[in-house]
Motif scaffolding. Structure first.
Motif, PDB file in Angstrom:
ATOM      1  N   GLU A  70       0.832  -1.207   0.000  1.00  0.00           N
ATOM      2  CA  GLU A  70       0.000   0.000   0.000  1.00  0.00           C
ATOM      3  C   GLU A  70       0.867   1.257   0.000  1.00  0.00           C
ATOM      4  N   GLY A  71       1.957   1.208   0.746  1.00  0.00           N
ATOM      5  CA  GLY A  71       2.871   2.351   0.785  1.00  0.00           C
ATOM      6  C   GLY A  71       3.516   2.593  -0.564  1.00  0.00           C
ATOM      7  N   LEU A  72       3.920   1.528  -1.244  1.00  0.00           N
ATOM      8  CA  LEU A  72       4.525   1.664  -2.568  1.00  0.00           C
ATOM      9  C   LEU A  72       3.499   2.172  -3.577  1.00  0.00           C
ATOM     10  N   ALA A  73       2.268   1.674  -3.494  1.00  0.00           N
ATOM     11  CA  ALA A  73       1.226   2.128  -4.415  1.00  0.00           C
ATOM     12  C   ALA A  73       0.964   3.616  -4.206  1.00  0.00           C
ATOM     13  N   ALA A  74       0.926   4.045  -2.948  1.00  0.00           N
ATOM     14  CA  ALA A  74       0.706   5.464  -2.662  1.00  0.00           C
ATOM     15  C   ALA A  74       1.884   6.297  -3.156  1.00  0.00           C
ATOM     16  N   ALA A  75       3.092   5.793  -2.979  1.00  0.00           N
ATOM     17  CA  ALA A  75       4.277   6.521  -3.443  1.00  0.00           C
ATOM     18  C   ALA A  75       4.284   6.635  -4.963  1.00  0.00           C
ATOM     19  N   PHE A  76       3.936   5.548  -5.659  1.00  0.00           N
ATOM     20  CA  PHE A  76       3.873   5.593  -7.120  1.00  0.00           C
ATOM     21  C   PHE A  76       2.803   6.575  -7.586  1.00  0.00           C
ATOM     22  N   ALA A  77       1.664   6.599  -6.899  1.00  0.00           N
ATOM     23  CA  ALA A  77       0.586   7.518  -7.270  1.00  0.00           C
ATOM     24  C   ALA A  77       1.038   8.964  -7.084  1.00  0.00           C
ATOM     25  N   GLU A  78       1.735   9.239  -5.982  1.00  0.00           N
ATOM     26  CA  GLU A  78       2.234  10.597  -5.747  1.00  0.00           C
ATOM     27  C   GLU A  78       3.267  10.990  -6.793  1.00  0.00           C
ATOM     28  N   THR A  79       4.141  10.060  -7.148  1.00  0.00           N
ATOM     29  CA  THR A  79       5.172  10.338  -8.154  1.00  0.00           C
ATOM     30  C   THR A  79       4.535  10.586  -9.509  1.00  0.00           C
ATOM     31  N   ALA A  80       3.556   9.780  -9.860  1.00  0.00           N
ATOM     32  CA  ALA A  80       2.880   9.946 -11.148  1.00  0.00           C
ATOM     33  C   ALA A  80       2.134  11.273 -11.185  1.00  0.00           C
ATOM     34  N   ALA A  81       1.518  11.650 -10.093  1.00  0.00           N
ATOM     35  CA  ALA A  81       0.790  12.918 -10.046  1.00  0.00           C
ATOM     36  C   ALA A  81       1.752  14.092 -10.137  1.00  0.00           C
ATOM     37  N   ALA A  82       2.890  13.993  -9.520  1.00  0.00           N
ATOM     38  CA  ALA A  82       3.865  15.081  -9.552  1.00  0.00           C
ATOM     39  C   ALA A  82       4.527  15.191 -10.917  1.00  0.00           C
ATOM     40  N   ALA A  83       4.702  14.058 -11.593  1.00  0.00           N
ATOM     41  CA  ALA A  83       5.381  14.072 -12.879  1.00  0.00           C
ATOM     42  C   ALA A  83       4.440  14.446 -14.029  1.00  0.00           C
ATOM     43  N   ALA A  84       3.149  14.313 -13.845  1.00  0.00           N
ATOM     44  CA  ALA A  84       2.194  14.614 -14.915  1.00  0.00           C
ATOM     45  C   ALA A  84       2.157  16.115 -15.145  1.00  0.00           C
ATOM     46  N   PRO A  85       2.245  16.518 -16.406  1.00  0.00           N
ATOM     47  CA  PRO A  85       2.179  17.963 -16.688  1.00  0.00           C
ATOM     48  C   PRO A  85       0.766  18.483 -16.448  1.00  0.00           C
ATOM     49  N   SER A  86       0.704  19.706 -16.029  1.00  0.00           N
ATOM     50  CA  SER A  86      -0.605  20.294 -15.758  1.00  0.00           C
ATOM     51  C   SER A  86      -1.291  20.720 -17.057  1.00  0.00           C
ATOM     52  N   GLU A  87      -0.513  21.046 -18.100  1.00  0.00           N
ATOM     53  CA  GLU A  87      -1.081  21.422 -19.402  1.00  0.00           C
ATOM     54  C   GLU A  87      -0.646  20.400 -20.428  1.00  0.00           C
ATOM     55  N   PRO A  88      -1.476  20.115 -21.396  1.00  0.00           N
ATOM     56  CA  PRO A  88      -1.049  19.174 -22.430  1.00  0.00           C
ATOM     57  C   PRO A  88       0.111  19.783 -23.220  1.00  0.00           C
ATOM     58  N   PRO A  89       1.011  18.964 -23.698  1.00  0.00           N
ATOM     59  CA  PRO A  89       2.146  19.487 -24.451  1.00  0.00           C
ATOM     60  C   PRO A  89       1.685  20.094 -25.790  1.00  0.00           C
ATOM     61  N   ALA A  90       2.404  21.087 -26.213  1.00  0.00           N
ATOM     62  CA  ALA A  90       2.099  21.732 -27.491  1.00  0.00           C
ATOM     63  C   ALA A  90       2.548  20.834 -28.622  1.00  0.00           C
ATOM     64  N   PRO A  91       1.857  20.851 -29.739  1.00  0.00           N
ATOM     65  CA  PRO A  91       2.276  20.035 -30.886  1.00  0.00           C
ATOM     66  C   PRO A  91       3.651  20.489 -31.373  1.00  0.00           C
ATOM     67  N   ALA A  92       4.355  19.568 -31.941  1.00  0.00           N
ATOM     68  CA  ALA A  92       5.693  19.856 -32.427  1.00  0.00           C
ATOM     69  C   ALA A  92       5.631  20.921 -33.518  1.00  0.00           C
ATOM     70  N   GLY A  93       6.516  21.862 -33.466  1.00  0.00           N
ATOM     71  CA  GLY A  93       6.594  22.924 -34.470  1.00  0.00           C
ATOM     72  C   GLY A  93       5.662  24.063 -34.172  1.00  0.00           C
ATOM     73  N   ALA A  94       4.923  24.013 -33.124  1.00  0.00           N
ATOM     74  CA  ALA A  94       4.017  25.120 -32.811  1.00  0.00           C
ATOM     75  C   ALA A  94       4.812  26.212 -32.125  1.00  0.00           C
ATOM     76  N   ALA A  95       4.367  27.406 -32.257  1.00  0.00           N
ATOM     77  CA  ALA A  95       5.038  28.563 -31.666  1.00  0.00           C
ATOM     78  C   ALA A  95       4.809  28.576 -30.173  1.00  0.00           C
ATOM     79  N   GLN A  96       5.877  28.804 -29.478  1.00  0.00           N
ATOM     80  CA  GLN A  96       5.816  28.870 -28.025  1.00  0.00           C
ATOM     81  C   GLN A  96       5.489  30.307 -27.630  1.00  0.00           C
ATOM     82  N   PRO A  97       4.562  30.568 -26.702  1.00  0.00           N
ATOM     83  CA  PRO A  97       4.269  31.958 -26.316  1.00  0.00           C
ATOM     84  C   PRO A  97       5.308  32.591 -25.463  1.00  0.00           C
TER      85      PRO A  97
END
Length: 97
Positions: A70-97
Motif C-alpha cells: 500500500e505504501g509503494l502504491a501510494a508513493a507511485f501515485a504521488e510520483t505519477a501525479a507530480a510528474a504529470a504535466p498540468s497542461e497538455p504538451p504543445a504540438p511539435a513545431g508550434a510557436a511557443q508563447p
C-alpha cells in the motif's frame, strides 16, 4: 509419653519399614504412568503453542507485506501525479508563447 505409646510407635515404624518397599513397588508403575501422561500433555501443549506462534508470525508477515504494498502504491501515485504535466504538451513545431 507412656510406655504403651512408645510400643505402638515402634510397632508402626516396624510395619512401615516392612510394608513401604512393597507399596513402592506397586506404586512405581502408577507413578511412571502418571509421569508419562504429564510428559505427553506437556509435549502436546508445546506443539499447540508452536503452531499458534507460527500462525501469528504468518499473520504479521502478511500485514507487513500489505502495508509495504500500500505504501509503494501510494508513493507511485504521488510520483505519477507530480510528474504529470498540468497542461497538455504543445504540438511539435508550434510557436511557443
Amino acid at each position: 509419653m507412656s510406655f504403651a505409646r512408645y510400643l505402638v510407635a515402634a510397632a508402626a515404624g516396624a510395619v512401615a519399614v516392612m510394608v513401604a518397599p512393597k507399596l513402592a513397588q506397586k506404586g512405581r508403575p502408577a507413578a511412571k504412568k502418571t509421569l508419562k501422561l504429564a510428559m505427553s500433555a506437556a509435549y502436546e501443549a508445546q506443539v499447540k503453542v508452536a503452531k499458534a506462534a507460527e500462525g501469528l508470525d504468518d499473520l504479521v508477515a502478511e500485514a507487513k507485506a500489505e502495508l509495504i504494498a500500500e505504501g509503494l502504491a501510494a508513493a507511485f501515485a504521488e510520483t505519477a501525479a507530480a510528474a504529470a504535466p498540468s497542461e497538455p504538451p504543445a504540438p511539435a513545431g508550434a510557436a511557443q508563447p
